[in-house]
Design a protein around this motif. Sequence first.
Motif, PDB file in Angstrom:
ATOM      1  N   ALA A 167       6.732  -6.859  -0.339  1.00 37.58           N
ATOM      2  CA  ALA A 167       5.495  -6.384  -0.961  1.00 37.58           C
ATOM      3  C   ALA A 167       4.388  -6.053   0.017  1.00 37.58           C
ATOM      4  CB  ALA A 167       4.988  -7.433  -1.958  1.00 37.58           C
ATOM      5  N   GLY A 168       4.560  -6.388   1.320  1.00 36.29           N
ATOM      6  CA  GLY A 168       3.434  -6.204   2.224  1.00 36.29           C
ATOM      7  C   GLY A 168       2.253  -7.027   1.734  1.00 36.29           C
ATOM      8  N   ASP A 169       1.060  -6.412   1.717  1.00 32.89           N
ATOM      9  CA  ASP A 169      -0.138  -7.091   1.228  1.00 32.89           C
ATOM     10  C   ASP A 169      -0.611  -6.541  -0.116  1.00 32.89           C
ATOM     11  OD1 ASP A 169       0.019  -8.458   3.588  1.00 32.89           O
ATOM     12  OD2 ASP A 169      -1.895  -7.753   4.405  1.00 32.89           O
ATOM     13  N   ALA A 170       0.253  -5.817  -0.839  1.00 30.77           N
ATOM     14  CA  ALA A 170      -0.137  -5.347  -2.170  1.00 30.77           C
ATOM     15  C   ALA A 170      -0.491  -6.532  -3.059  1.00 30.77           C
ATOM     16  CB  ALA A 170       0.997  -4.528  -2.795  1.00 30.77           C
ATOM     17  N   PHE A 171       0.260  -7.609  -2.925  1.00 30.01           N
ATOM     18  CA  PHE A 171      -0.151  -8.929  -3.390  1.00 30.01           C
ATOM     19  C   PHE A 171       0.409  -9.929  -2.393  1.00 30.01           C
ATOM     20  CE2 PHE A 171       3.937  -8.317  -5.529  1.00 30.01           C
ATOM     21  CZ  PHE A 171       4.570  -9.540  -5.345  1.00 30.01           C
ATOM     22  N   VAL A 172      -0.135 -11.135  -2.380  1.00 28.72           N
ATOM     23  CA  VAL A 172       0.317 -12.167  -1.450  1.00 28.72           C
ATOM     24  C   VAL A 172       0.562 -13.446  -2.237  1.00 28.72           C
ATOM     25  CG1 VAL A 172      -0.850 -11.109   0.515  1.00 28.72           C
ATOM     26  CG2 VAL A 172      -2.080 -12.791  -0.851  1.00 28.72           C
TER      27      VAL A 172
END
Length: 320
Positions: A193-198
Amino acid sequence: MKVSFHLSAPPAGVPAVSSLGGIQALRRDLFRVRLPMVNVYLLGEPGGRWVLVDAGMPGTAGLILRAAREIHGAQAPAAIVMTHGHFDHVGALHDLLHHWPVPVYAHELELPFLTGEAAYPFPDPTVGGVMSLLSPAFLPGPFDFRPQVRALSGDGPEGGQVPHVTGWRWLHTPGHAPGHVSLWREADRTLVAGDAFVTTPQQTASGALLNEPMQVEGPPPYYTPNWEAARASVQRLAELEPDLAATGHGHPMAGEPLRRELSELARRFDAEALPPRGWYLSHPVPTERREPGDPDPVRTLFLGSLAAAAAAGAWLRLRR
């Protein structure tokens, strides 16, 4: 060269948390390397073609190289794929490219920030949290990784095949960055997800440094300049109902707890993810493609960053 890599590993609910520089096998061909404040991922089965996803904090190239050797031996990655180009995701990239002079792929909207053309919008320390107060030290660039940088190609503006690995698609998930992408494999519902959500409150010291508590959160608020786009990206990813999510910050999550918390974040995004204050709440940075005659997005980013920096400086002076 045949490489045998074995690690008793999650999923289930995930953790089995490794130390800094440690490796977690999340799938037979997906490995997490835990770095200070951030994660990088290796996609590809040991002994086969593989790609590195993101490049971590400055000074962590040695940890990444050591993990890559443990999994893939002397075989270099076929490419490095960037979810986005913020400083904590490109910090070791120059050093890695010295060892691995391979292509670096990113969404076309990220290219100005990776080729020295533009800096990212200034981080906003007014959104709340200890790490947010430190964010003015988080360099927005410009960063220049020419000549290796390439644009991801797709079958449409919102997605396409990830280079060099089969079964993976990149999805355009902007908001945290204009060209932010997440990687998705439908076959086993796996999401990078990368940093789209953490999965930790990255604006707090315990979240950023210890990954506590472990829970689905919106993107890091001090570095998210378009909340409307960020909301749409979270909603898009929640609709996929992933079975495993490997995020840029925090521990991977899996199963029903992941789907439930991600769905709740998508449904209540404004209440759960929006900061109580912040420059970009009322001054969003555009993420759209530029059409002929549109304002220059690089100039818009530059002017917006100057305004945000001035507002942040004034706010910090008032707190003294």
